[in-house]
Motif scaffolding. Structure first.
Motif, PDB file in Angstrom:
ATOM      1  N   TYR A  84      -5.454   2.322  -9.767  1.00 22.47           N
ATOM      2  CA  TYR A  84      -4.859   2.346  -8.432  1.00 22.47           C
ATOM      3  C   TYR A  84      -5.910   2.426  -7.334  1.00 22.47           C
ATOM      4  N   GLU A  85      -6.901   3.311  -7.524  1.00 22.32           N
ATOM      5  CA  GLU A  85      -7.888   3.494  -6.461  1.00 22.32           C
ATOM      6  C   GLU A  85      -8.613   2.202  -6.104  1.00 22.32           C
ATOM      7  N   PRO A  86      -9.104   1.408  -7.058  1.00 19.47           N
ATOM      8  CA  PRO A  86      -9.740   0.138  -6.672  1.00 19.47           C
ATOM      9  C   PRO A  86      -8.793  -0.797  -5.941  1.00 19.47           C
ATOM     10  N   MET A  87      -7.532  -0.849  -6.342  1.00 19.49           N
ATOM     11  CA  MET A  87      -6.563  -1.713  -5.680  1.00 19.49           C
ATOM     12  C   MET A  87      -6.318  -1.265  -4.237  1.00 19.49           C
ATOM     13  N   LEU A  88      -6.097   0.023  -4.048  1.00 21.56           N
ATOM     14  CA  LEU A  88      -5.827   0.538  -2.703  1.00 21.56           C
ATOM     15  C   LEU A  88      -7.058   0.416  -1.810  1.00 21.56           C
ATOM     16  N   ARG A  89      -8.244   0.663  -2.366  1.00 22.03           N
ATOM     17  CA  ARG A  89      -9.461   0.524  -1.571  1.00 22.03           C
ATOM     18  C   ARG A  89      -9.697  -0.926  -1.178  1.00 22.03           C
ATOM     19  N   ALA A  90      -9.398  -1.853  -2.076  1.00 24.37           N
ATOM     20  CA  ALA A  90      -9.568  -3.268  -1.743  1.00 24.37           C
ATOM     21  C   ALA A  90      -8.714  -3.638  -0.542  1.00 24.37           C
ATOM     22  N   ILE A  91      -7.473  -3.152  -0.496  1.00 23.22           N
ATOM     23  CA  ILE A  91      -6.584  -3.438   0.628  1.00 23.22           C
ATOM     24  C   ILE A  91      -7.067  -2.718   1.883  1.00 23.22           C
ATOM     25  N   TYR A  92      -7.351  -1.442   1.746  1.00 19.76           N
ATOM     26  CA  TYR A  92      -7.754  -0.625   2.889  1.00 19.76           C
ATOM     27  C   TYR A  92      -9.046  -1.137   3.515  1.00 19.76           C
ATOM     28  N   ASP A  93     -10.000  -1.553   2.686  1.00 20.17           N
ATOM     29  CA  ASP A  93     -11.311  -1.978   3.157  1.00 20.17           C
ATOM     30  C   ASP A  93     -11.408  -3.474   3.416  1.00 20.17           C
ATOM     31  N   CYS A  94     -10.335  -4.200   3.222  1.00 18.12           N
ATOM     32  CA  CYS A  94     -10.372  -5.654   3.403  1.00 18.12           C
ATOM     33  C   CYS A  94     -10.865  -5.993   4.811  1.00 18.12           C
ATOM     34  N   PRO A  95     -11.805  -6.922   4.949  1.00 16.44           N
ATOM     35  CA  PRO A  95     -12.363  -7.214   6.275  1.00 16.44           C
ATOM     36  C   PRO A  95     -11.424  -7.971   7.205  1.00 16.44           C
ATOM     37  N   VAL A  96     -10.319  -8.491   6.683  1.00 12.95           N
ATOM     38  CA  VAL A  96      -9.351  -9.195   7.527  1.00 12.95           C
ATOM     39  C   VAL A  96      -8.023  -8.451   7.478  1.00 12.95           C
ATOM     40  N   PRO A  97      -7.139  -8.684   8.446  1.00 14.33           N
ATOM     41  CA  PRO A  97      -5.854  -7.977   8.455  1.00 14.33           C
ATOM     42  C   PRO A  97      -5.034  -8.263   7.207  1.00 14.33           C
ATOM     43  N   VAL A  98      -4.334  -7.225   6.748  1.00 18.78           N
ATOM     44  CA  VAL A  98      -3.431  -7.342   5.605  1.00 18.78           C
ATOM     45  C   VAL A  98      -2.028  -6.962   6.059  1.00 18.78           C
ATOM     46  N   ILE A  99      -1.089  -7.862   5.865  1.00 13.98           N
ATOM     47  CA  ILE A  99       0.315  -7.618   6.186  1.00 13.98           C
ATOM     48  C   ILE A  99       1.069  -7.366   4.889  1.00 13.98           C
ATOM     49  N   ALA A 100       1.833  -6.291   4.832  1.00 12.09           N
ATOM     50  CA  ALA A 100       2.788  -6.096   3.750  1.00 12.09           C
ATOM     51  C   ALA A 100       4.134  -6.595   4.257  1.00 12.09           C
ATOM     52  N   ALA A 101       4.619  -7.682   3.669  1.00 19.22           N
ATOM     53  CA  ALA A 101       5.930  -8.225   4.025  1.00 19.22           C
ATOM     54  C   ALA A 101       6.920  -7.682   3.007  1.00 19.22           C
ATOM     55  N   VAL A 102       7.576  -6.589   3.360  1.00 22.84           N
ATOM     56  CA  VAL A 102       8.422  -5.855   2.419  1.00 22.84           C
ATOM     57  C   VAL A 102       9.805  -6.497   2.394  1.00 22.84           C
ATOM     58  N   ASN A 103      10.050  -7.262   1.353  1.00 25.41           N
ATOM     59  CA  ASN A 103      11.242  -8.088   1.243  1.00 25.41           C
ATOM     60  C   ASN A 103      12.427  -7.375   0.604  1.00 25.41           C
ATOM     61  N   GLY A 104      12.224  -6.139   0.156  1.00 27.75           N
ATOM     62  CA  GLY A 104      13.290  -5.385  -0.486  1.00 27.75           C
ATOM     63  C   GLY A 104      12.816  -3.980  -0.765  1.00 27.75           C
ATOM     64  N   ALA A 105      13.408  -3.340  -1.753  1.00 28.61           N
ATOM     65  CA  ALA A 105      13.083  -1.950  -2.049  1.00 28.61           C
ATOM     66  C   ALA A 105      11.600  -1.760  -2.333  1.00 28.61           C
ATOM     67  N   ALA A 106      11.028  -0.706  -1.744  1.00 31.99           N
ATOM     68  CA  ALA A 106       9.646  -0.298  -1.992  1.00 31.99           C
ATOM     69  C   ALA A 106       9.698   1.161  -2.401  1.00 31.99           C
ATOM     70  N   ALA A 107       9.511   1.421  -3.692  1.00 27.96           N
ATOM     71  CA  ALA A 107       9.724   2.761  -4.222  1.00 27.96           C
ATOM     72  C   ALA A 107       8.479   3.293  -4.900  1.00 27.96           C
ATOM     73  N   GLY A 108       8.295   4.611  -4.826  1.00 28.14           N
ATOM     74  CA  GLY A 108       7.167   5.249  -5.490  1.00 28.14           C
ATOM     75  C   GLY A 108       5.845   4.638  -5.068  1.00 28.14           C
ATOM     76  N   ALA A 109       5.029   4.282  -6.059  1.00 29.18           N
ATOM     77  CA  ALA A 109       3.748   3.666  -5.759  1.00 29.18           C
ATOM     78  C   ALA A 109       3.911   2.348  -5.024  1.00 29.18           C
ATOM     79  N   GLY A 110       5.067   1.703  -5.165  1.00 26.81           N
ATOM     80  CA  GLY A 110       5.324   0.466  -4.427  1.00 26.81           C
ATOM     81  C   GLY A 110       5.441   0.702  -2.930  1.00 26.81           C
ATOM     82  N   ALA A 111       6.049   1.826  -2.553  1.00 26.90           N
ATOM     83  CA  ALA A 111       6.123   2.173  -1.132  1.00 26.90           C
ATOM     84  C   ALA A 111       4.732   2.432  -0.578  1.00 26.90           C
ATOM     85  N   ASN A 112       3.913   3.148  -1.340  1.00 28.94           N
ATOM     86  CA  ASN A 112       2.586   3.499  -0.849  1.00 28.94           C
ATOM     87  C   ASN A 112       1.611   2.333  -0.918  1.00 28.94           C
ATOM     88  N   LEU A 113       1.874   1.385  -1.810  1.00 24.34           N
ATOM     89  CA  LEU A 113       1.119   0.133  -1.795  1.00 24.34           C
ATOM     90  C   LEU A 113       1.334  -0.585  -0.475  1.00 24.34           C
TER      91      LEU A 113
END
Length: 258
Positions: A84-113
């Motif tokens: 999880y940590e490498p995945m979250l850091r990759a998103i957090y540290d990405c040099p360009v904007p990252v949009i989460a387009a939440v198309n439905g339920a986001a639960a647990g780790a999915g919500a925090n992703l």
């Protein structure tokens, strides 16, 4: 890279990452976490904006509890640190904007992703759920970091303890996400926002991310220094010169991302 749990496309500076395990509501297994990490790192170096969304009726239902070992053998600490940590850091540290387009339920780790992204745009029927306490766990995947910073301590504690669903409209009201969009307009809205960012001043966007994220831990003096440093850097970019010329000439700017 060949992706087995994702569909990844590139179009006019937009890198689209679609979690593609719809029969399991895009639950996160080891393979998907590795592929999201690789896709974000790769596209973040070549695209001007990334969009993360889900296939089917859910954004992401969180950890796939049927992945690999039995529940009794799950080493959640190791999974969080190594996957999880490498995945979250990759998103957090990405040099360009990252949009989460939440198309439905986001639960647990999915919500925090989703919350790891820079901007969260949700369809109005989507819900966010810190489901962890329902199975005897604490919020993870950055949940204990994002929640109190986004919604305040009282709401963060309530969401973590009671594990109630938060609708997209409520999430906007609480400051959890950026926008809740009617379902029939959702795809058009997130695509329009992605296109806006893909044609914008990419270096400035990266500096904005650094400055705002740094402000979460910096004091005023430090933050003023950060602003001066970053503004000095983007003030030497071709996009800044183009922005000034476009303003003076009363025309739309044509940013190159440089």
């Amino acid at each position: 890279m060949i992706y087995t749990t994702l569909t990844v496309t590139e179009d006019n500076g937009i890198g689209l990452i679609v979690m593609n395990r719809p029969t399991l509501m895009n639950a996160l297994n080891t393979q998907m976490r590795a592929e999201i990490t690789a896709a974000v790192r790769d596209l973040g170096q070549r695209m001007r904006v990334l969009v993360l969304t889900g296939e089917g009726r859910a954004f992401c239902s969180g950890q796939d509890l049927g992945d690999g070992a039995s529940v009794n053998d799950l080493d959640l600490g190791r999974i969080l640190r190594e996957e999880y940590e490498p995945m979250l850091r990759a998103i957090y540290d990405c040099p360009v904007p990252v949009i989460a387009a939440v198309n439905g339920a986001a639960a647990g780790a999915g919500a925090n992703l989703a919350l790891a992204a820079d901007v969260v745009i949700a369809t109005q029927s989507a819900v966010f759920l810190q489901a962890f306490s329902r199975i005897g766990l604490i919020p993870d995947a950055g949940g204990t970091y994002w929640l109190p910073r986004l919604v305040g301590f009282a709401r963060a504690m309530g969401q973590a303890l009671f594990a109630d669903k938060v609708t997209a409209d409520e999430a906007v009201e609480q400051g959890l996400i950026w926008a809740s969009i009617p379902d029939d307009k959702f795809d058009a809205e997130w695509r329009a926002r992605a296109e806006q960012l893909a044609s914008g001043p990419t270096l400035a966007y990266g500096a904005i991310k650094k400055a705002l994220r740094g402000s979460l831990v910096n004091d005023l003096e430090t933050q003023l220094d950060v602003e001066a440093q970053l503004q000095g850097e983007v003030g030497k970019s071709r996009d800044f010169l183009e922005g000034v010329m476009a303003f003076l000439e009363k025309r739309p700017a044509k940013f190159e991302g440089r």
